[in-house]
Design a protein around this motif. Structure first.
Motif, PDB file in Angstrom:
ATOM      1  N   ARG A   1       0.829  -1.207   0.000  1.00  0.00           N
ATOM      2  CA  ARG A   1       0.000   0.000   0.000  1.00  0.00           C
ATOM      3  C   ARG A   1       0.866   1.260   0.000  1.00  0.00           C
ATOM      4  O   ARG A   1       0.567   2.226  -0.688  1.00  0.00           O
ATOM      5  N   ALA A   2       1.934   1.246   0.774  1.00  0.00           N
ATOM      6  CA  ALA A   2       2.833   2.400   0.835  1.00  0.00           C
ATOM      7  C   ALA A   2       3.469   2.654  -0.527  1.00  0.00           C
ATOM      8  O   ALA A   2       3.566   3.808  -0.971  1.00  0.00           O
ATOM      9  N   ALA A   3       3.879   1.595  -1.206  1.00  0.00           N
ATOM     10  CA  ALA A   3       4.474   1.763  -2.534  1.00  0.00           C
ATOM     11  C   ALA A   3       3.439   2.266  -3.529  1.00  0.00           C
ATOM     12  O   ALA A   3       3.703   3.195  -4.301  1.00  0.00           O
ATOM     13  N   TYR A   4       2.246   1.681  -3.519  1.00  0.00           N
ATOM     14  CA  TYR A   4       1.186   2.115  -4.435  1.00  0.00           C
ATOM     15  C   TYR A   4       0.794   3.566  -4.185  1.00  0.00           C
ATOM     16  O   TYR A   4       0.443   4.296  -5.108  1.00  0.00           O
ATOM     17  N   SER A   5       0.841   3.991  -2.924  1.00  0.00           N
ATOM     18  CA  SER A   5       0.391   5.349  -2.587  1.00  0.00           C
ATOM     19  C   SER A   5       1.340   6.432  -3.089  1.00  0.00           C
ATOM     20  O   SER A   5       1.008   7.613  -3.031  1.00  0.00           O
ATOM     21  N   ARG A   6       2.500   6.054  -3.576  1.00  0.00           N
ATOM     22  CA  ARG A   6       3.448   7.043  -4.079  1.00  0.00           C
ATOM     23  C   ARG A   6       3.032   7.602  -5.431  1.00  0.00           C
ATOM     24  O   ARG A   6       3.595   8.577  -5.905  1.00  0.00           O
ATOM     25  N   PHE A   7       2.034   6.980  -6.069  1.00  0.00           N
ATOM     26  CA  PHE A   7       1.545   7.458  -7.357  1.00  0.00           C
ATOM     27  C   PHE A   7       0.311   8.314  -7.124  1.00  0.00           C
ATOM     28  O   PHE A   7      -0.715   7.812  -6.660  1.00  0.00           O
ATOM     29  N   PRO A   8       0.357   9.620  -7.408  1.00  0.00           N
ATOM     30  CA  PRO A   8      -0.814  10.471  -7.191  1.00  0.00           C
ATOM     31  C   PRO A   8      -1.893  10.169  -8.226  1.00  0.00           C
ATOM     32  O   PRO A   8      -1.610   9.820  -9.372  1.00  0.00           O
TER      33      PRO A   8
ATOM     34  N   HIS B   1      -2.726  11.231  -2.759  1.00  0.00           N
ATOM     35  CA  HIS B   1      -1.315  10.847  -2.798  1.00  0.00           C
ATOM     36  C   HIS B   1      -0.841  10.550  -1.385  1.00  0.00           C
ATOM     37  O   HIS B   1      -1.177  11.294  -0.454  1.00  0.00           O
ATOM     38  N   ALA B   2      -0.080   9.471  -1.226  1.00  0.00           N
ATOM     39  CA  ALA B   2       0.480   9.085   0.076  1.00  0.00           C
ATOM     40  C   ALA B   2      -0.623   8.977   1.127  1.00  0.00           C
ATOM     41  O   ALA B   2      -0.471   9.430   2.258  1.00  0.00           O
ATOM     42  N   SER B   3      -1.752   8.401   0.724  1.00  0.00           N
ATOM     43  CA  SER B   3      -2.904   8.151   1.600  1.00  0.00           C
ATOM     44  C   SER B   3      -3.510   9.415   2.179  1.00  0.00           C
ATOM     45  O   SER B   3      -4.110   9.400   3.256  1.00  0.00           O
TER      46      SER B   3
END
Length: 164
Positions: A15-22, A156-158
């Protein structure tokens, strides 16, 4: 050559990696038994101009998606920068009426749109592709409208952000 760590089995790390994409955020909604039902999705993507296609991803265990997945028309509202509260409300599990206090309108085909969004797309499902714990939902557009003076909400970034 760069060595990357192997894909973690830890869901939080993914989830942290995926959240890096806005991404932008859409409300996906329709009338169900005469009342609006909907959810938010940050997985919205344009797919094709000819024919006009977009996609969203829906969790296979989503109770809301189970109610929306057989609707003849879905409304996608690209939420604007001042609609983070609406996005949170549409993402909240267990609410009896997610649309309480949210201004909305419906088309004759049953698509539901959130007022104040930056764009609205009336769609029908053309294909549902199983993809792990989600399904990729391919949607054909039937009508579109925009409100270009409104800026989009960015996820972006949750967290929710505004364009600079």
């Amino acid at each position: 050559m760069v060595e990357l760590p192997r894909v973690p089995e830890d869901e939080r790390a993914l989830r942290a990696a995926y959240s890096r994409f806005p991404s932008g955020v859409v409300a996906v909604a329709a009338l169900v038994d005469g009342r609006p039902a909907g959810m938010s999705a940050s997985s919205f993507t344009s797919v094709s101009l000819d024919p006009p296609l977009v996609s969203v991803n829906a969790h296979v265990r989503s109770a809301t998606w189970a109610r929306l997945g057989d609707r003849p028309r879905l409304g996608l509202s690209v939420l604007s920068e001042d609609q983070a509260g609406i996005c949170r409300r549409l993402a909240t599990r267990g609410l009896a009426d997610r649309f309480a206090g949210i201004p909305w309108r419906a088309t004759d085909g049953g698509a539901v749109f959130v007022e104040g969004a930056t764009a609205w797309l009336e769609c029908e499902i053309t294909q549902r592709v199983p993809a792990g714990d989600h399904e990729i939902v391919l949607l054909r557009l039937h009508a579109v409208a925009t409100s270009p003076e409104r800026r989009p909400l960015v996820f972006h970034a949750s967290a929710y952000h505004r364009l600079a």
